[in-house]
Design a protein around this motif. Sequence first.
Motif, short mmCIF file in Angstrom:
data_model
loop_
_atom_site.label_atom_id
_atom_site.label_comp_id
_atom_site.label_asym_id
_atom_site.label_seq_id
_atom_site.Cartn_x
_atom_site.Cartn_y
_atom_site.Cartn_z
N VAL A 8 -9.85 10.19 3.91
CA VAL A 8 -9.22 11.41 3.39
C VAL A 8 -9.60 12.56 4.31
CG1 VAL A 8 -9.17 10.74 0.95
CG2 VAL A 8 -11.17 11.90 1.85
N MET A 67 -2.01 21.78 -4.46
CA MET A 67 -2.48 22.39 -3.21
C MET A 67 -1.68 23.66 -2.90
SD MET A 67 -2.65 18.86 -1.03
CE MET A 67 -3.74 19.47 0.24
N HIS A 86 2.24 15.81 -7.21
CA HIS A 86 1.66 16.49 -6.06
C HIS A 86 2.42 17.81 -5.84
CE1 HIS A 86 0.39 15.99 -1.54
NE2 HIS A 86 -0.07 17.10 -2.07
N MET A 108 2.73 21.29 -3.76
CA MET A 108 2.30 22.00 -2.54
C MET A 108 3.11 23.28 -2.39
SD MET A 108 1.65 19.17 0.42
CE MET A 108 0.69 20.16 1.54
N GLN A 151 4.38 6.32 -3.37
CA GLN A 151 3.32 7.14 -2.76
C GLN A 151 2.95 8.25 -3.75
OE1 GLN A 151 3.41 9.82 1.05
NE2 GLN A 151 3.04 7.72 1.65
N ASN A 203 -12.06 7.89 -3.63
CA ASN A 203 -11.58 9.26 -3.45
C ASN A 203 -10.76 9.74 -4.64
OD1 ASN A 203 -12.57 9.54 -0.75
ND2 ASN A 203 -10.98 8.10 -0.14
N HIS A 257 0.82 -1.21 0.00
CA HIS A 257 0.00 0.00 0.00
C HIS A 257 0.86 1.25 0.00
CE1 HIS A 257 -2.97 2.95 1.58
NE2 HIS A 257 -3.70 2.31 0.69
N TYR A 258 0.38 2.31 -0.68
CA TYR A 258 1.18 3.53 -0.82
C TYR A 258 1.48 4.23 0.50
CZ TYR A 258 -3.53 5.58 -0.89
OH TYR A 258 -4.83 5.92 -0.60
N SER A 259 0.66 3.96 1.52
CA SER A 259 0.91 4.63 2.81
C SER A 259 2.21 4.15 3.45
CB SER A 259 -0.26 4.41 3.76
OG SER A 259 -0.43 3.04 3.99
N ARG A 288 -0.14 6.91 -5.35
CA ARG A 288 -1.21 7.69 -4.72
C ARG A 288 -1.52 8.89 -5.61
NH1 ARG A 288 -1.17 11.32 0.77
NH2 ARG A 288 0.63 12.21 -0.28
N TYR A 289 -0.61 9.83 -5.75
CA TYR A 289 -0.79 10.97 -6.64
C TYR A 289 0.28 10.93 -7.74
CZ TYR A 289 -3.35 12.68 -2.54
OH TYR A 289 -4.20 12.79 -1.48
N TYR A 312 -9.56 11.42 -8.22
CA TYR A 312 -9.78 12.60 -9.06
C TYR A 312 -8.76 12.57 -10.20
CZ TYR A 312 -12.22 14.59 -5.00
OH TYR A 312 -13.08 14.81 -3.97
N MET A 352 -2.46 16.38 -8.05
CA MET A 352 -2.94 16.95 -6.79
C MET A 352 -2.21 18.28 -6.60
SD MET A 352 -4.90 16.09 -4.20
CE MET A 352 -5.18 16.32 -2.46
N LEU A 395 -7.10 17.52 -8.85
CA LEU A 395 -7.74 18.17 -7.70
C LEU A 395 -6.96 19.42 -7.37
CD1 LEU A 395 -9.71 18.41 -5.33
CD2 LEU A 395 -8.33 16.80 -4.08
N VAL A 413 -1.89 9.34 5.16
CA VAL A 413 -0.79 8.38 5.12
C VAL A 413 0.23 8.62 6.24
CG1 VAL A 413 -0.97 7.80 2.68
CG2 VAL A 413 0.39 9.75 3.35
N SER A 424 -6.09 3.93 5.98
CA SER A 424 -5.36 4.69 4.95
C SER A 424 -5.92 4.47 3.55
CB SER A 424 -3.87 4.31 4.97
OG SER A 424 -3.29 4.77 6.15
#
Lengths: 423, 150
Positions: free
Chosen positions: B34, A215, A191, A193, A165, A234, A138-140, A187-188, A236, A213, A239, B43, B30
């Motif tokens: 969200v 932000m 990203h 930010m 991730q 969840n 899992h990406y987490s 995940r993204y 997109y 993503m 986003l 995460v 996870s």
Amino acid sequence: MKKIGFALLFFLFMSQTVHADFNVQEAINIAKPGEVVHIPAGRYQGNFIVTKPITLQGEEGTELIGERDNPSLRIENTTNVTVENIKLSGKNKAIVANAVDGLELRKLQIKDVHTGIHIQRSKNIRIQNINVTGSEGHYSKKGNGVAVFKSEDITIEGNTVEQVQDGIYVEEVKHIVVQHNKVTSSRYGTHFMYTTDAEALFNTYAQNVTGLMIMMTTDIFLENNIVANHFDFNGYGMLLYDVQQAEIKHNTIKNNRTGVAMQKSSTIQIETNDFQMNQTAIEGTKVSDDTMASSNNFTGNILTARSDKQGFQLVSNYYDDYSGIDLKDNGIGDIPYVAVSSFGQWMVRQPVYQYFVASPSVILLTSLDQQINKTEKNMLVDNTPKLATKHVNEKTKMNVVQMLVGLFLTLSSLWLWKRGITE
Amino acid sequence: MKKWMMIVMLCCGVLMGCSEKTYEPREIVSETDVCKICNMSIVHNAYAGQIALKNGDYEIFDDIGCLMEYIEANGEGEIGAAFIKDAAKNEWIDVFNAVYVYNKDYWTPMNYGVVALDSKEAAQEWMTKEGEGQLLAYKDLHDFKWGIHK
């Protein structure tokens, strides 16, 4: 025969380590600024450090393997470093660059690491033709493919990143170009930010949670990207959260749960994109009045647009579910297209309603909406909907040959008819 | 006898109904959780927050800054309990009684630089390891300027 087999196996395994007695760190240490350090094929274990302007050049079969939790290669407090044609692996990070002015990373293969490349407090960085493959899981539990923090003048191009991730993570960066990259199964895809002056061009993002993503970012340009198959609960395509001044042009945005979502953002221009087969094409909450979607093509989406009370502008888009006609023959529908949908508004508040989106009751409700909302004047209304993706005005043309043949046939018919009567 | 038993059970039921409702934090998932405010998936569990609403719903946040934004927008009226992860122990603690430390260089998912700890001693210990910071209480978070600071 057996002996030959064993001999071949011996050479197969030994060939990987044939140059492993070459001391990489020592070669780096004795190299003068500007020199090229050739690293022969072989697997080299250690945590190598570069603190001077040199080029590290590997060849087919050169691999640096990081020990313990330290990076395989660290580049620190220096200028003009190039690293190329090397395979990297290890437990934690493959490459860490800190306070570097002028770094080129080319043709690197990075596998089985927590994080691929980590750049911080650096400038004039070019990351090119790199392949990062994260581990299964899992990406987490993973790090990012390429991560850049507090840096400026960055180019990230032609890279392939999968199973991490965030494929490309960008935080507090001034002026960055992300182009021709492909990010999948992460995940993204990319990203951003707290970034200013960013461009994402010609990238392909597929099967991530979210493609782009973005932000708390100002002044970003997204053009010619393919953003597809982000259909998680969840998911997109793009986003935008707390974004100011974004231009989204010529992108193909298809088969996502939501194509483009904007939240708390202002001055967003969405132009000439293809929105295909998304559950919801565009969603906007708390966006400024000047946010506009114009000249886009909406085909095969379940919901074209949804928003909170503030809404956003729809101008001159093509909608495949538009049922108006064009008596003026100018390629623009005579009645406005109204995208307001009661169910769409509910879905903004409760995303879990998405599971009912194609149910008979929702289809009936949407049909009723289309009839009732014809009086809607302000919110999610396109007063100039296009009737075709490309409108071409046909000039009146005359085909002389066709006309003469037609005339001849008509006269011949008349003559035959008259002859028939007189006889 | 049966009649008495019924009365006792009824009284127990009434008393249970009158007792104050308790709220427990739930585990972060996870794969699906969200942030209610910024939509980022959770995460980095060590910084996560959650609000248990009186109606039984939970709202999840990736950072104390997002949790505070929710409270500023919706008020405290519907909140049954609010929890934030203790940055040092990775355990849920009460948002209203936690001790907060701010340093612009502390990394958090939204980069706001505010972490939560369960006591002043824990906060001092945190600062010894991670660098000096400014001590804050819950009430200070209402006026805090959320965002990155140069």
